[in-house]
Design an enzyme around this catalytic site. Structure first.
Site, short mmCIF file in Angstrom:
data_model
loop_
_atom_site.label_atom_id
_atom_site.label_comp_id
_atom_site.label_asym_id
_atom_site.label_seq_id
_atom_site.Cartn_x
_atom_site.Cartn_y
_atom_site.Cartn_z
N GLY A 420 62.87 78.35 45.18
CA GLY A 420 63.70 78.26 46.36
C GLY A 420 65.16 78.31 46.01
O GLY A 420 65.55 78.11 44.87
N GLY A 422 68.25 76.39 46.82
CA GLY A 422 68.75 75.16 47.44
C GLY A 422 70.22 75.29 47.77
O GLY A 422 70.85 76.30 47.48
N GLY A 423 70.75 74.28 48.40
CA GLY A 423 72.15 74.29 48.77
C GLY A 423 73.06 74.33 47.56
O GLY A 423 74.16 74.85 47.61
N GLY A 425 71.94 75.38 44.33
CA GLY A 425 71.49 76.19 43.21
C GLY A 425 70.11 76.75 43.42
O GLY A 425 69.48 76.55 44.45
N THR A 426 69.65 77.49 42.42
CA THR A 426 68.32 78.09 42.49
C THR A 426 67.34 77.19 41.75
O THR A 426 67.68 76.63 40.72
CB THR A 426 68.35 79.46 41.79
OG1 THR A 426 69.50 80.15 42.23
CG2 THR A 426 67.12 80.26 42.10
N VAL A 427 66.13 77.06 42.30
CA VAL A 427 65.13 76.23 41.66
C VAL A 427 64.01 77.12 41.12
O VAL A 427 63.47 77.95 41.84
CB VAL A 427 64.57 75.18 42.64
CG1 VAL A 427 63.59 74.27 41.94
CG2 VAL A 427 65.69 74.38 43.26
N ASP A 540 72.95 64.57 52.42
CA ASP A 540 72.38 65.84 52.85
C ASP A 540 70.92 65.63 53.21
O ASP A 540 70.03 66.33 52.72
CB ASP A 540 72.56 66.90 51.75
CG ASP A 540 72.46 68.32 52.30
OD1 ASP A 540 72.41 68.46 53.54
OD2 ASP A 540 72.43 69.27 51.51
#
Ligand SMILES: *[C@@H]1O[C@H](CO)[C@@H](O)[C@H](O)[C@H]1NC(C)=O
Ligand SMILES: *[C@@H]1O[C@H](CO)[C@@H](O)[C@H](O)[C@H]1NC(C)=O
Ligand SMILES: *[C@@H]1O[C@H](CO)[C@@H](O)[C@H](O)[C@H]1NC(C)=O
Ligand SMILES: *[C@@H]1O[C@H](CO)[C@@H](O)[C@H](O)[C@H]1NC(C)=O
Ligand SMILES: *[C@@H]1O[C@H](CO)[C@@H](O)[C@H](O)[C@H]1NC(C)=O
Ligand SMILES: *[C@@H]1O[C@H](CO)[C@@H](O)[C@H](O)[C@H]1NC(C)=O
Ligand SMILES: *[C@@H]1O[C@H](CO)[C@@H](O)[C@H](O)[C@H]1NC(C)=O
Ligand SMILES: *[C@@H]1O[C@H](CO)[C@@H](O)[C@H](O)[C@H]1NC(C)=O
Ligand SMILES: *[C@@H]1O[C@H](CO)[C@@H](O)[C@H](O)[C@H]1NC(C)=O
Length: 750
Positions: A420, A422-423, A425-427, A540
């Site tokens: 995914g 994310g807000g 970074g990339t996971v 968040d």
């Protein structure tokens, strides 16, 4: 004439010097029975720093001398930690067979200044079957509460206080008094459990000392242990001002000069004294702090090759042959002989190094390694900087991964491994060499702010340990942006499950599951707000940051934007951060971050669970709508049914849906002050779950089905699906009063 003046001046000076705070005289007793009473406490008039620290040492009925402070028996006093342990009465509620119900009567506890309940060493517990206990202070402020249920003695497990027969919660800082409220939540048939559970209890107890035992439910053993009393840890402090303010008036300043330090009380007003590092003893007494002879400790603090020498305020390690002692590595560097050998070798080494440096330059690989090392150093510096003020030991539980290891785990960060975006970074999904599946978070951009956010997340996560917060395994500091390695959560996010695109394959989420998800998420947030060593605001909170495991157990994630707040700041002004649709309007307008901003966002999640709509959604006219405004409007128009998810309408009762909706409304109040705290939200959700399970069990029992319970695992217990409840929702009067009470107490002004 001049000499008379001089004499006068000397007398005045002498007076000034002797004006400093009184010290106990040698006639003062230091022990009461076996228990040491250190200054600032004292036995009898004039022996304590002030009247409120006077200890009453009297002989009890058994002929033993025991100390009392304000009628409470004292077990321990520690001058260096600013703590006492005292025995306090256990509030009990017993079944009275002559009236056929529980004897519910009020219990109040007040501590006199300078005492307050230690929030670190105590916890709130409630023991009983089908009971809910909570405590609040004089200002009608809810402090802690929890719900505990049990249906039969067989479900109980020794040592497990997770909601079956025993439940627990943390308490807030600065607590000096409380009122206990105890409810019988089993509105269906309260006589059932009182057959085997004669009494229930709710109170603040010393955490380390309390271990639940099944006999606490079935007998009065809990009450009998200390003859109706339980040890509680109290913090105390001198005065009611900070160190800085106290130092301005040296005549009332309690820390003696020389080798003492002053620390502000970590729990409320006032300050404490302590011996400087390298000294030990009583900082409140003149010359009370004495040098510690570190060298006499075994094992010696120095390495074997060195000799240890005590010096004032510490020790030093002397290396043989005049070598230098390196503190960082705790070892000796080359002595005289070493220097000679070193010098002769040095020239050779220098030559070899030059040649190899030239060779290395040709190798890109070599450069890469150095770049990595440089990143590592820079990132590590940042991390250490962040952690130095907080808990350094936390770092040890977090593993540092090498970049190679993580590249191997993710096929060189292959795009097929992306879980995914994310807000922050990339996971990626990764499989470590030990076959552990992990989620690796990597920032998209390489700017300092992003790096700071990653470091922030790392610093915060390494301090958190809660079963509903995603677990951080470690980090990698060798890449330009640090990588965070998390446990892999299999079932995606709550947002995906609720709002997944593919309507036909949408996962069904039962009403039970929704309540449990809300309850677990609230418990994680309540923990972050009040139980972690420093309060943490998530900032968040949204359904996309709530991860779910295979059995829909909650793991709150994404702490990139989170802020930890020092104890005395309850609000901070920050750049507004968060996700549109979840953003607290008050925070948005004032920039003032409080714990209530998370409560607002959590309110939006409850609405999502109820309606299965996104926080910003397209209505039938193709217009973008803000779910929260839409919901509040519908609630005011009393047309909420129209937007509640069909499955919820089928499975939940009207009362339950109303209860959830009113909780959401409370969370979405415009003014942060009017919103409940996360702890209150947690308790209300727990009470809902408790009641649902009771009801379900009762129905099953009536239908002659066996109820299988898993006593040691509360969450399984609740997640066990008992099938849909289509029953009517008549409410017995007692339950209604309890609910009203719950609602009214959360609505009370504070
Ligand atoms: C000291 O404590 C005992 C036991 O609580 C009490 O009976 C006695 O009155 C107290 N004495 C004073 C002077 O407070
Ligand atoms: C209480 O005092 C005893 C010895 O006096 C000590 O061993 C023990 O650690 C103390 N306990 C606490 C909680 O301070
Ligand atoms: C005083 O110092 C000791 C040793 O460093 C420490 O364990 C203790 O917590 C300190 N007390 C306070 C009140 O900070
Ligand atoms: C039970 O209730 C009755 C009536 O209120 C009261 O008189 C009696 O003392 C109670 N018994 C116990 C053991 O509390
Ligand atoms: C818990 O321990 C007590 C003894 O302390 C024992 O009698 C009881 O059976 C135990 N209960 C369970 C559920 O193991
Ligand atoms: C409550 O439980 C008792 C004992 O199990 C039973 O005798 C009684 O009929 C039950 N009452 C109701 C209303 O179910
Ligand atoms: C608890 O113990 C105290 C002292 O032994 C006694 O007075 C009280 O009645 C007991 N309470 C219960 C519920 O057993
Ligand atoms: C601090 O202590 C002084 C003297 O005991 C008292 O007059 C004052 O009201 C206290 N202030 C607070 C904020 O408790
Ligand atoms: C300093 O403390 C002494 C003793 O408590 C008190 O009498 C005096 O008024 C204080 N002075 C100031 C300036 O607060």
């Amino acid at each position: 004439m001049a000499s008379v003046l001089l004499l006068g001046a000397i007398i005045i000076l002498l007076n000034l010097a002797s004006m400093s705070l009184a010290q106990p005289n040698h006639k003062c007793r230091t022990h009461c029975g076996d228990i040491e009473i250190p200054y600032p406490f004292g036995i009898g008039i004039g022996c304590a720093i002030e009247q409120r620290f006077e200890v009453n040492c009297s002989t009890t009925a058994d002929g033993i001398e025991r100390p009392f402070i304000h009628e409470q028996e004292v077990l321990n006093i520690s001058a260096s930690r600013g703590q006492s342990r005292v025995l306090m009465t256990i509030p009990s509620y017993c079944y009275n067979s002559s009236i056929g119900k529980m004897d519910l009567h009020p219990w109040d506890f007040y501590l006199a200044w300078p005492y307050r309940f230690s929030d670190v060493h105590n916890k709130f517990i409630s023991i009983g079957c089908n009971s809910m206990g909570y405590i609040y202070t004089g200002k009608s402020r809810y402090v802690a509460g929890c719900v505990s249920v049990c249906w039969s003695p067989e479900e109980l497990a020794n040592g497990s206080c997770v909601g079956i027969g025993c439940c627990q919660n943390t308490i807030t800082k600065g607590l000096t008094s409380y009122h206990v409220v105890f409810y019988d939540v089993d509105y269906l048939n309260s006589t059932t459990s009182w057959h085997f559970n004669p009494c229930g209890y709710s109170m603040v107890v010393e955490a380390e000392n309390f271990v639940f035992n099944s006999e606490y439910i079935t007998t009065t053993r809990f009450n009998d242990t200390y003859k109706g009393r339980q040890p509680v840890v109290l913090d105390w402090a001198i005065g009611n001002v900070t160190c800085e303010a106290a130092r301005r008036n040296m005549s009332s300043y309690a820390c003696r000069t020389g080798n003492t330090v002053c620390v502000d009380s970590p729990n409320g007003l006032g300050y404490l004294c302590n011996c400087s590092s390298g000294y030990q003893g009583n900082p409140y007494l003149s010359n009370g702090c004495t040098d510690v002879n570190e060298c006499e400790h075994s094992p010696s603090p120095c390495p074997k090759s060195a000799t240890c020498q005590n010096i004032v305020g510490g020790y030093q390690c002397l290396c043989p042959f005049g070598g230098n002692f390196a503190k960082e590595t705790n070892s000796c560097t080359n002595g005289l002989i070493g220097v000679i050998i070193g010098l002769s070798c040095g020239i050779g080494v220098l030559f070899i190094a030059l040649v190899s440096a030239l060779l290395i330059r040709r190798w890109n690989q070599g450069i890469k390694i150095r770049v990595r090392k440089a990143h590592f150093r820079r990132n590590k510096c940042l991390v250490l900087e962040q952690l130095i003020s907080s808990d350094e030991s936390a770092m040890h539980s977090t593993k540092i991964f090498s970049l190679d290891e993580l590249e191997k785990a993710t096929d060189n960060f292959d795009s097929t491994r992306i879980l995914g975006l994310g807000g922050h970074g990339t996971v990626y999904k990764g499989i470590l060499s030990d076959q552990r599946v992990v989620a690796i978070k990597k920032s998209k951009m390489v700017d300092q702010i992003e790096i700071d956010q990653f470091i922030n997340e790392l610093a915060i996560m390494s301090q958190i340990n809660h079963r509903n917060v995603v677990k951080l395994f470690g980090c990698c500091l060798e890449s330009e942006v640090p990588l965070l390695v998390y446990e892999f959560i299999s079932n995606g996010t709550l947002s995906e499950i609720l709002h997944g695109d593919n309507l036909s394959s949408r996962t069904s989420l039962t009403w039970d599951d929704r309540i449990r998800i809300a309850s677990e998420a609230s418990s994680a947030l309540a923990y972050l707000h009040s139980a972690a060593s420093i309060p943490i605001f998530h900032r968040d909170v949204k359904s996309a940051n709530i991860l779910l495991t295979d059995n829909f157990s909650v793991k709150v994630a994404d702490f990139g934007a989170s802020r930890s707040i020092s104890i005395d700041e309850t609000r901070v002004v920050t750049a507004v951060q968060g996700t549109f649709g979840y953003l607290d309007p008050e925070y948005y307008h004032t920039g003032q971050l409080t714990e209530k901003s998370d409560v607002y966002s959590f309110g939006v999640i409850i609405v999502e669970l109820l309606t299965r709509k996104k926080s910003i959604f397209l209505d039938s006219h193709g217009e973008n709508k803000n779910l929260c405004h839409y919901f509040v409007q519908r609630q005011q128009d009393n047309t909420i049914k129209e937007i509640v998810d069909v499955q919820v309408l089928e499975e939940g009762t009207e009362r339950q849906i109303d209860e959830m909706a009113s909780l959401a409304m409370a969370c979405l109040k415009h003014r942060g002050e009017e919103r409940p705290t996360m702890k209150e939200v947690e308790l209300r959700l727990q009470a809902m779950r408790g009641k649902m399970v009771m009801k379900r069990n009762h129905e099953l029992e009536r239908h002659g089905e066996a109820v299988t319970l898993l006593p040691s695992n509360y969450s399984n217990y609740f997640s066990t699906s008992f099938g849909a409840a289509n029953s009517s929702n008549q409410c017995v009067t007692r339950c209604c009063t309890m609910e009203r009470e719950l609602v009214s107490w959360t609505d009370l002004p504070r």
